[in-house]
Design a protein around this motif. Structure first.
Motif, mmCIF file in Angstrom:
data_model
loop_
_atom_site.group_PDB
_atom_site.id
_atom_site.type_symbol
_atom_site.label_atom_id
_atom_site.label_comp_id
_atom_site.label_asym_id
_atom_site.label_seq_id
_atom_site.Cartn_x
_atom_site.Cartn_y
_atom_site.Cartn_z
ATOM 1 N N LYS A 24 76.520 37.778 26.925
ATOM 2 C CA LYS A 24 77.409 38.701 26.196
ATOM 3 C C LYS A 24 77.816 38.134 24.844
ATOM 4 O O LYS A 24 78.966 37.725 24.641
ATOM 5 N N PRO A 25 76.891 38.107 23.887
ATOM 6 C CA PRO A 25 77.226 37.488 22.587
ATOM 7 C C PRO A 25 78.468 38.129 21.961
ATOM 8 O O PRO A 25 78.701 39.317 22.127
ATOM 9 N N ASP A 26 79.241 37.323 21.252
ATOM 10 C CA ASP A 26 80.437 37.851 20.605
ATOM 11 C C ASP A 26 80.060 38.926 19.598
ATOM 12 O O ASP A 26 80.705 39.965 19.531
ATOM 13 N N LEU A 27 79.029 38.642 18.798
ATOM 14 C CA LEU A 27 78.561 39.626 17.826
ATOM 15 C C LEU A 27 77.052 39.772 17.944
ATOM 16 O O LEU A 27 76.340 38.786 18.121
ATOM 17 N N THR A 28 76.574 41.001 17.824
ATOM 18 C CA THR A 28 75.141 41.267 17.864
ATOM 19 C C THR A 28 74.759 42.085 16.630
ATOM 20 O O THR A 28 75.358 43.132 16.373
ATOM 21 N N PHE A 29 73.798 41.573 15.869
ATOM 22 C CA PHE A 29 73.226 42.318 14.747
ATOM 23 C C PHE A 29 71.866 42.802 15.219
ATOM 24 O O PHE A 29 70.873 42.069 15.161
#
Ligand SMILES: [Zn+2]
Length: 139
Positions: free
Chosen positions: A47-52
């Motif tokens: 569950k990455p903190d931010l996903t681009f």
């Protein structure tokens, strides 16, 4: 050596999953101001903190205590074995998450919370470079 006061410790414990921590919010705000758009806590390994998504870059902000930062990890004196195991399993899971994401073609940026706190600008520019480098060309 346990250098945290009980109040600090309990604040720290309350962040077990590290979601929406102060450094994470500061990073999000700075990236948003630069026009970089991301998704939060996507259903990917770890569950990455931010996903681009289109650049296939994921960002994690790792808590110094929970992920055994070499500069700031403290050894709680109470329940020492429990915490040692807990943190060791976090570190082991980070490695598994990294290989799963890498195998899937993601570029992984991991920052310590102290890096975000101490030098937000440097963290922001690393994220920006990674995202821009990998962004697919516009048609
Ligand atoms: Zn640290």
């Amino acid at each position: 050596m346990d250098v945290m006061t009980p109040a600090q410790r309990s604040r720290c414990m309350s962040r077990i999953r590290g979601v929406n921590t102060k450094p994470e919010l500061a990073l999000r705000r700075a990236l948003w101001q630069l026009g970089l758009r991301y998704r939060l806590h996507q259903k990917l390994p770890g569950k990455p903190d931010l996903t681009f998504g289109s650049a296939r870059v994921v960002v994690f902000v790792d808590g110094c205590f929970w992920h055994a930062c070499p500069a700031h990890q403290t050894q709680p004196k109470t329940n020492a074995a429990f915490w040692r195991n807990k943190i060791a399993s976090n570190v082991a899971r980070d490695a598994i998450v990294n290989s799963a994401l890498e195998a899937d073609g993601w570029e992984i940026l991991r920052f310590w919370e102290h890096e975000v706190n101490d030098n937000l600008a440097a963290v922001v520019s690393r994220v920006r470079r990674a995202v821009q480098k990998r962004k697919p060309r516009r048609r």
